[in-house]
Design an enzyme around this catalytic site. Structure first.
Site, mmCIF file in Angstrom:
data_model
loop_
_atom_site.group_PDB
_atom_site.id
_atom_site.type_symbol
_atom_site.label_atom_id
_atom_site.label_comp_id
_atom_site.label_asym_id
_atom_site.label_seq_id
_atom_site.Cartn_x
_atom_site.Cartn_y
_atom_site.Cartn_z
ATOM 1 N N ARG A 79 -34.783 -10.327 37.866
ATOM 2 C CA ARG A 79 -34.981 -10.699 39.275
ATOM 3 C C ARG A 79 -36.403 -11.108 39.571
ATOM 4 N NH1 ARG A 79 -31.996 -6.221 42.751
ATOM 5 N NH2 ARG A 79 -33.778 -6.637 44.065
ATOM 6 N N ASP A 215 -21.562 1.543 21.022
ATOM 7 C CA ASP A 215 -21.845 2.969 20.867
ATOM 8 C C ASP A 215 -22.885 3.026 19.762
ATOM 9 O OD1 ASP A 215 -21.816 5.655 19.826
ATOM 10 O OD2 ASP A 215 -20.028 5.948 21.041
ATOM 11 N N HIS A 216 -24.119 3.353 20.113
ATOM 12 C CA HIS A 216 -25.160 3.218 19.086
ATOM 13 C C HIS A 216 -24.955 4.208 17.934
ATOM 14 C CE1 HIS A 216 -27.313 6.570 21.049
ATOM 15 N NE2 HIS A 216 -28.017 6.673 19.949
ATOM 16 N N GLU A 254 -30.594 18.137 20.327
ATOM 17 C CA GLU A 254 -31.947 17.569 20.357
ATOM 18 C C GLU A 254 -32.916 18.487 21.071
ATOM 19 O OE1 GLU A 254 -31.736 13.781 22.355
ATOM 20 O OE2 GLU A 254 -30.305 14.545 23.807
ATOM 21 N N HIS A 278 -20.160 9.338 21.856
ATOM 22 C CA HIS A 278 -20.633 9.578 20.488
ATOM 23 C C HIS A 278 -19.848 10.678 19.760
ATOM 24 C CE1 HIS A 278 -23.761 7.209 22.161
ATOM 25 N NE2 HIS A 278 -24.478 8.176 22.656
ATOM 26 N N LYS A 383 -33.936 18.731 16.522
ATOM 27 C CA LYS A 383 -33.061 17.559 16.645
ATOM 28 C C LYS A 383 -32.265 17.480 15.350
ATOM 29 C CE LYS A 383 -32.684 12.674 17.648
ATOM 30 N NZ LYS A 383 -31.460 12.751 18.423
HETATM 31 C C1 BG6 Z 1 -27.727 8.697 24.276
HETATM 32 C C2 BG6 Z 1 -27.704 9.740 25.354
HETATM 33 O O1 BG6 Z 1 -26.538 7.959 24.290
HETATM 34 O O2 BG6 Z 1 -27.874 9.336 23.024
HETATM 35 C C3 BG6 Z 1 -28.973 10.567 25.323
HETATM 36 O O3 BG6 Z 1 -27.589 9.105 26.607
HETATM 37 C C4 BG6 Z 1 -29.183 11.159 23.940
HETATM 38 O O4 BG6 Z 1 -28.934 11.598 26.292
HETATM 39 C C5 BG6 Z 1 -29.088 10.067 22.890
HETATM 40 O O5 BG6 Z 1 -30.473 11.734 23.908
HETATM 41 C C6 BG6 Z 1 -29.137 10.661 21.501
HETATM 42 O O6 BG6 Z 1 -29.156 9.596 20.572
HETATM 43 P P1 BG6 Z 1 -29.821 9.763 19.151
HETATM 44 O O7 BG6 Z 1 -29.573 8.474 18.465
HETATM 45 O O8 BG6 Z 1 -31.278 10.048 19.390
HETATM 46 O O9 BG6 Z 1 -29.134 10.936 18.512
#
Ligand code: BG6
Length: 522
Positions: A79, A215-216, A254, A278, A383
């Protein structure tokens, strides 16, 4: 009698120790797929945080590793009224902040960057975008193929998609367009109804094959590797079932707290933030049946069967299967950290869970009776992301009377973070004169023998999106099934009178609520 053979070569071979031949493919041989069609990636929300922190570094990384097509452009949309140079300067700063400092290559990369001011309230700005894209296609031979990446707040996904549709950019193979794909990230709705609404609004302009729901976690190498380990080896699959597996523990915890995302997190909590997406994908990868082909729809069909097999929770006895927690003040890495309720933007009496452990069962032949413990939480002592397969003990311990030792059962751990490993624990004889057992570990480190590029999850997802491969992306039916499973749980947690009883407070930097350990024993 065998005739004597005096050929020294034959003798040499006969004398050589019998060793298994090296079966491996050199890890360097299959690093990067052939870049796909020429294309333009249009980033909506290009001046925002996601673009600076994740997308631009991932695109630059792909560029450095020859992962982009020869004809490729990036058009940032936002924007604010800035020109191409200003946008470029912002992106250069973003890359520097992300640790990418290759000045020479940056100059070439910057030549691919363009900017267009867009405003969802103003359709004319999208007409300008159409014009810009057509001009660029002509000049740079990008073939009219486009990816529209929604680096936007989820609330505006529908209007952004509509706008793209209305100006004709969602139509494929007509009016100067090639293929057209839209990429969005979770949350895909906040419940079943809103997920369906989001889908219907996307479906007005895009078909399912054009929609890439990221979904990463699925793009993490070690998560993909679960399928390779299971289905490219004959060793594990025969014991991957209720006969041999005692339980499966899937963990994604984490140290970080809510950071600056209270606005989103207060509405979502850990169940929507981590479980609806996830954790469910990790469960599906671990529990699914082998697909007949390693192709997007076949793989996703098998995952669907896992989601369908999820045994619904008895909401009147939720505490038997679910522990919810919220962090109170504590210490992480020796530094004091505030309670969730004291974080900025969080309500002082918030009941949003930041931790959950769920015991789920799959009602199918393979997994009947095997508990899957899914645990995720913020502000814990470390983590860690891993999938642990705990096997059953040996059926009869012949050593019991002699060694007086109880025999620990085998455990296979698929480490996703911090260690990318596969490690198997098993029993051996302790060396030495005293006969006793010891548990040892066989360890494989994922990067072992590999020196190629390490692509982050976004880079990987972008490659697949350019190639049109939807394997690592959510399909709408799976999104809906996971909401169907979670929704009664969410309703009960969020509307019952005893909300405070369902929520256990745990000290930041610790192991999470004590009740989680109890659930694992019942
Ligand atoms: C994200 C969540 O999708 O995944 C976060 O919104 C989370 O809250 C994160 O911290 C964790 O991802 P990764 O790859 O660091 O395990």
């Amino acid at each position: 009698m065998q005739p004597k053979n005096n050929d020294p070569e034959v003798t040499r071979k006969a004398m050589a120790p019998v060793r298994a031949p090296d079966l491996g493919l050199d890890a360097q041989e299959c690093v990067m797929p052939e870049p796909g069609d020429p294309c333009t990636i249009v980033i909506l929300g290009a001046t925002g945080d996601l673009t600076s922190r994740k997308l631009m570094p991932a695109l630059f990384d792909l560029y450095l590793n020859q992962g982009l097509p020869d004809h490729f452009l990036i058009v940032g949309c936002g924007r604010i009224d800035i020109d191409r140079q200003e946008f470029s300067a912002k992106m250069q700063t973003a890359l520097k902040n992300a640790g990418a400092n290759d000045e020479d290559r940056w100059r070439h990369f910057a030549a691919m960057l363009h900017y267009c001011r867009t405003d969802f309230e103003d359709p004319d700005t999208f007409k300008n975008l159409v014009q810009l894209l057509r001009d660029l296609d002509e000049k740079f031979n990008t073939g009219g193929n486009r990816i529209f990446y929604m680096a936007l707040p989820p609330s505006v996904f529908p209007s952004a998609a509509r706008m793209i549709g209305q100006v004709g950019l969602a139509d494929e193979n007509q009016n100067g367009n090639g293929w057209s794909r839209i990429v969005l990230e979770k949350p895909f709705g906040t419940d079943l109804k809103s997920a369906r609404e989001l889908d219907s609004s996307l479906a007005r302009d895009f078909s399912e094959h054009q929609i890439f729901r990221i979904d990463h976690y699925l793009a993490k190498e070690t998560v993909q590797n679960v399928l390779m380990l299971r289905f490219a080896n004959s060793l594990f699959e025969p014991i991957w079932n209720r006969r041999y597996v005692e339980y499966v523990a899937i963990t994604a915890i984490e140290e970080l707290g809510v950071e600056n995302r209270a606005g989103y997190y207060e509405q979502s909590g850990v169940l929507r933030d981590m479980f609806q997406n996830h954790m469910m994908q990790l469960l599906a990868m671990t529990a699914m049946e082998p697909p007949s082909r390693f192709e997007a729809d076949q793989v996703r069909d098998e995952k669907i069967k896992v989601f369908r097999a999820l045994r619904p929770f008895r909401v009147d006895r939720l505490e038997e299967n679910l522990v919810l927690g919220q962090y109170s003040a504590g210490k992480v890495d020796g530094k004091p950290v505030p309670a969730y309720r004291e974080e900025s933007g969080v309500a002082a009496n918030s009941l949003t869970p930041t931790f959950a452990m769920m015991k789920v069962y799959l009602d199918n032949w393979r997994w009947q009776g095997v508990p899957f413990y899914l645990t995720s939480g913020k502000r814990l002592d470390q983590k860690l992301t891993e999938i642990a397969i705990q096997f059953k003990r040996v059926p009869h311990s012949m050593f019991r009377h002699t060694l007086e030792a109880s025999i620990a059962a085998n455990r296979l751990i698929l480490g996703i973070y911090p260690e990318e490993t596969i490690n198997l624990k098993f029993q051996t004889k302790n060396p030495g004169a005293v006969v006793c057992l010891r548990t040892v570990t066989m360890d494989f480190h994922y990067q072992q023998n590999y020196s190629g590029p390490e692509l982050d999850a976004y880079a990987r997802a972008l490659i697949d999106c350019m190639l049109g491969d939807q394997m690592l992306f959510w399909r709408q039916d799976a999104v809906e099934l996971c909401w169907k499973f979670l929704e009664p749980i969410l309703n009960r947690c969020e509307t019952c009178d005893d909300q405070t009883e369902l929520l256990q407070f745990y000290e930041a930097g610790g192991k999470g609520p004590e009740a989680a350990a109890k659930i694992q024993k019942t």
